[in-house]
Design a protein around this motif. Structure first.
Motif, PDB file in Angstrom:
ATOM      1  N   VAL A 164       0.837  -1.199   0.000  1.00  0.00           N
ATOM      2  CA  VAL A 164       0.000   0.000   0.000  1.00  0.00           C
ATOM      3  C   VAL A 164       0.876   1.255   0.000  1.00  0.00           C
ATOM      4  CG1 VAL A 164      -1.725   1.316   1.282  1.00  0.00           C
ATOM      5  CG2 VAL A 164      -1.969  -1.161   1.056  1.00  0.00           C
ATOM      6  N   HIS A 165       1.943   1.233   0.791  1.00  0.00           N
ATOM      7  CA  HIS A 165       2.870   2.362   0.794  1.00  0.00           C
ATOM      8  C   HIS A 165       3.560   2.500  -0.561  1.00  0.00           C
ATOM      9  CE1 HIS A 165       6.566   4.502   2.716  1.00  0.00           C
ATOM     10  NE2 HIS A 165       5.695   5.374   2.239  1.00  0.00           N
ATOM     11  N   PHE A 166       3.902   1.361  -1.161  1.00  0.00           N
ATOM     12  CA  PHE A 166       4.490   1.375  -2.499  1.00  0.00           C
ATOM     13  C   PHE A 166       3.582   2.114  -3.483  1.00  0.00           C
ATOM     14  CE2 PHE A 166       3.796  -0.996  -6.520  1.00  0.00           C
ATOM     15  CZ  PHE A 166       4.891  -0.539  -7.238  1.00  0.00           C
ATOM     16  N   LEU A 167       2.275   1.831  -3.438  1.00  0.00           N
ATOM     17  CA  LEU A 167       1.349   2.495  -4.356  1.00  0.00           C
ATOM     18  C   LEU A 167       1.348   4.011  -4.150  1.00  0.00           C
ATOM     19  CD1 LEU A 167      -1.726   0.055  -4.261  1.00  0.00           C
ATOM     20  CD2 LEU A 167      -0.078   0.340  -6.123  1.00  0.00           C
ATOM     21  N   SER A 168       1.401   4.453  -2.892  1.00  0.00           N
ATOM     22  CA  SER A 168       1.386   5.895  -2.644  1.00  0.00           C
ATOM     23  C   SER A 168       2.686   6.548  -3.109  1.00  0.00           C
ATOM     24  CB  SER A 168       1.144   6.179  -1.154  1.00  0.00           C
ATOM     25  OG  SER A 168       2.223   5.737  -0.360  1.00  0.00           O
ATOM     26  N   VAL A 169       3.814   5.864  -2.905  1.00  0.00           N
ATOM     27  CA  VAL A 169       5.101   6.390  -3.389  1.00  0.00           C
ATOM     28  C   VAL A 169       5.108   6.426  -4.910  1.00  0.00           C
ATOM     29  CG1 VAL A 169       7.576   5.912  -3.524  1.00  0.00           C
ATOM     30  CG2 VAL A 169       6.388   5.749  -1.330  1.00  0.00           C
ATOM     31  N   TYR A 170       4.597   5.372  -5.520  1.00  0.00           N
ATOM     32  CA  TYR A 170       4.502   5.287  -6.979  1.00  0.00           C
ATOM     33  C   TYR A 170       3.723   6.490  -7.526  1.00  0.00           C
ATOM     34  CZ  TYR A 170       3.358   2.982 -11.487  1.00  0.00           C
ATOM     35  OH  TYR A 170       3.203   2.657 -12.810  1.00  0.00           O
ATOM     36  N   GLU A 171       2.583   6.774  -6.926  1.00  0.00           N
ATOM     37  CA  GLU A 171       1.736   7.858  -7.425  1.00  0.00           C
ATOM     38  C   GLU A 171       2.365   9.229  -7.148  1.00  0.00           C
ATOM     39  OE1 GLU A 171      -2.225   7.076  -5.977  1.00  0.00           O
ATOM     40  OE2 GLU A 171      -2.214   5.077  -6.905  1.00  0.00           O
ATOM     41  N   ALA A 172       3.096   9.351  -6.045  1.00  0.00           N
ATOM     42  CA  ALA A 172       3.789  10.613  -5.775  1.00  0.00           C
ATOM     43  C   ALA A 172       4.888  10.849  -6.802  1.00  0.00           C
ATOM     44  CB  ALA A 172       4.376  10.594  -4.368  1.00  0.00           C
ATOM     45  N   ALA A 173       5.657   9.802  -7.096  1.00  0.00           N
ATOM     46  CA  ALA A 173       6.718   9.941  -8.093  1.00  0.00           C
ATOM     47  C   ALA A 173       6.132  10.234  -9.468  1.00  0.00           C
ATOM     48  CB  ALA A 173       7.563   8.668  -8.125  1.00  0.00           C
ATOM     49  N   THR A 174       5.066   9.524  -9.816  1.00  0.00           N
ATOM     50  CA  THR A 174       4.393   9.718 -11.096  1.00  0.00           C
ATOM     51  C   THR A 174       3.850  11.135 -11.227  1.00  0.00           C
ATOM     52  OG1 THR A 174       3.778   7.389 -11.265  1.00  0.00           O
ATOM     53  CG2 THR A 174       2.434   8.943 -12.510  1.00  0.00           C
ATOM     54  N   GLY A 175       3.504  11.732 -10.090  1.00  0.00           N
ATOM     55  CA  GLY A 175       2.882  13.045 -10.106  1.00  0.00           C
ATOM     56  C   GLY A 175       3.731  14.147 -10.707  1.00  0.00           C
ATOM     57  N   VAL A 176       5.049  13.947 -10.812  1.00  0.00           N
ATOM     58  CA  VAL A 176       5.890  14.990 -11.423  1.00  0.00           C
ATOM     59  C   VAL A 176       5.835  14.919 -12.942  1.00  0.00           C
ATOM     60  CG1 VAL A 176       7.426  14.892  -9.431  1.00  0.00           C
ATOM     61  CG2 VAL A 176       8.084  13.716 -11.534  1.00  0.00           C
ATOM     62  N   LEU A 177       5.297  13.840 -13.492  1.00  0.00           N
ATOM     63  CA  LEU A 177       5.199  13.679 -14.946  1.00  0.00           C
ATOM     64  C   LEU A 177       3.888  14.308 -15.402  1.00  0.00           C
ATOM     65  CD1 LEU A 177       6.306   9.936 -14.951  1.00  0.00           C
ATOM     66  CD2 LEU A 177       7.729  11.896 -15.597  1.00  0.00           C
ATOM     67  N   LYS A 178       3.975  15.532 -15.891  1.00  0.00           N
ATOM     68  CA  LYS A 178       2.776  16.334 -16.132  1.00  0.00           C
ATOM     69  C   LYS A 178       2.483  16.611 -17.596  1.00  0.00           C
ATOM     70  CE  LYS A 178       1.600  17.330 -11.798  1.00  0.00           C
ATOM     71  NZ  LYS A 178       0.323  16.862 -11.219  1.00  0.00           N
ATOM     72  N   THR A 179       3.418  16.326 -18.498  1.00  0.00           N
ATOM     73  CA  THR A 179       3.255  16.714 -19.898  1.00  0.00           C
ATOM     74  C   THR A 179       3.656  15.571 -20.813  1.00  0.00           C
ATOM     75  OG1 THR A 179       5.509  17.545 -20.177  1.00  0.00           O
ATOM     76  CG2 THR A 179       3.867  19.093 -19.272  1.00  0.00           C
ATOM     77  N   PRO A 180       3.202  15.618 -22.061  1.00  0.00           N
ATOM     78  CA  PRO A 180       3.683  14.626 -23.030  1.00  0.00           C
ATOM     79  C   PRO A 180       5.202  14.610 -23.147  1.00  0.00           C
ATOM     80  CG  PRO A 180       1.738  15.707 -23.887  1.00  0.00           C
ATOM     81  CD  PRO A 180       2.111  16.442 -22.630  1.00  0.00           C
ATOM     82  N   ALA A 181       5.837  15.767 -23.033  1.00  0.00           N
ATOM     83  CA  ALA A 181       7.301  15.824 -23.115  1.00  0.00           C
ATOM     84  C   ALA A 181       7.945  15.059 -21.959  1.00  0.00           C
ATOM     85  CB  ALA A 181       7.772  17.271 -23.118  1.00  0.00           C
TER      86      ALA A 181
END
Length: 334
Positions: A57-74
């Motif tokens: 469960v913690h892995f999922l939250s870390v995953y989504e936090a890290a993913t959150g910096v990816l904001k654009t197609p670039a």
């Protein structure tokens, strides 16, 4: 098996079917993008620079936090290039990666098209430069619920084709039931997409049975706990349902305490179609070469066994026949 044989096994050309694009992001890439955007990722990384998490469960939250910096197609173009560089370095010649419209445009079809175009263009350039072929499998996120799954399925159906080849589901297996997502999977099936879903990683054999009987998938992500039901194992073998097995991930997350306790060899011995993948490799401190080396050392799998697994993986891949034929020739490399 001596170390020369193990090294030979690790260098074989490989097919990988279970790889989350964001989950394969090198930590340095995420840290770099976060710094560029002045995003605070406190708690995401360990002191040594790796991803920090304590359980699934913690892995999922870390995953989504890290993913959150990816904001654009670039951003996703940069991510795709970095992931494929790692795949190529590990001898992967064909890979299917999980992509979520929830992360790529928030489920909006127009935005999703832009993200998908950036990912595909980068993948095609990487294939020319590095010789690794990538195809996409849209995934809905189980813990985001059925409504968002329908939006993801619509994105998948509208962009299905020779590059976007499948639909599946990831996320928290302990949230909801497979049947809750039947509508989304029906949409994807009608669009001609191959179907897979995560099941039998955290829940038991009944979850795998629901995946194949209710959702009608031809592949199951993980699926390893099917081994607890001999009748189900026999059925998987008879029906040719393939399991996308990620041994290093299962051990890292504590599904099994060590590789020697993992059921991949038992499942293979019972005639179940299994392939080997890394899942979210930097999170679980693994690579495809590591997976091959560890399987060789633990189960004595030689090059012939792993070539057989790669042929099985390619046979159950969602790509078109022309791509399958082309990749099959590359797997023949001594």
């Amino acid at each position: 098996m001596d170390e020369d044989q193990i090294a030979h096994v690790a260098d074989l050309p490989k097919v990988e079917l279970h790889l989350h694009l964001e989950g394969a992001a090198p930590p340095a890439l995420i840290r770099g993008i976060a710094a560029e955007k002045h995003v605070d990722l406190s708690g995401v990384f360990r002191p040594d620079g790796g991803y920090a998490f304590s359980d699934f469960v913690h892995f999922l939250s870390v995953y989504e936090a890290a993913t959150g910096v990816l904001k654009t197609p670039a951003d996703y173009a940069r991510l795709t290039r970095a992931v494929l560089e790692e795949s190529a370095a590990n001898g992967v010649v064909y890979s299917e990666t999980f992509l979520s419209p929830d992360f790529c445009g928030g489920g909006d079809l127009s935005a999703w098209r832009d993200y998908l175009a950036a990912i595909r263009e980068t993948a095609e350039a990487a294939e020319r430069d590095m010789g690794v072929t990538l195809r996409g499998v849209v995934t809905c996120i189980r813990h985001f619920g059925p409504d968002k799954a329908r939006a993801a399925a619509r994105c998948a159906a509208e962009t299905a084709g020779d590059w976007l080849v499948g639909f599946g589901m990831g996320g928290d297996e302990n949230r909801g039931e497979q049947k809750d997502f039947a509508y989304a999977f029906d949409m994807a099936r009608e669009a001609g997409l191959g179907l897979t879903t995560h099941a039998g990683e955290w829940r038991g054999p009944a979850e795998v049975r629901a995946a194949i009987d209710v959702l009608g998938v031809s592949r199951v992500g993980h699926g390893v706990r099917a081994v607890e039901d001999p009748a189900l194992v026999e059925e998987l073998a008879e029906r040719g349902i393939a399991l996308e097995v990620c041994p290093g991930s299962n051990v890292a997350l504590g599904v099994y305490r060590k590789l020697s306790a993992h059921p991949i060899e038992t499942l293979r011995g019972k005639g179940v179609k299994v392939s080997v993948s890394t899942d979210d490799p930097p999170f679980f401190h693994t690579t495809m070469k590591d997976e091959y080396r560890n399987l060789a050392r633990t189960f004595g799998w030689d090059a012939d066994v792993l070539r057989e697994l790669n042929r099985t993986a390619l046979d159950t891949a969602f790509c078109d026949a022309a791509t399958r034929t082309r990749i099959a020739k590359r797997l023949e490399t001594p």
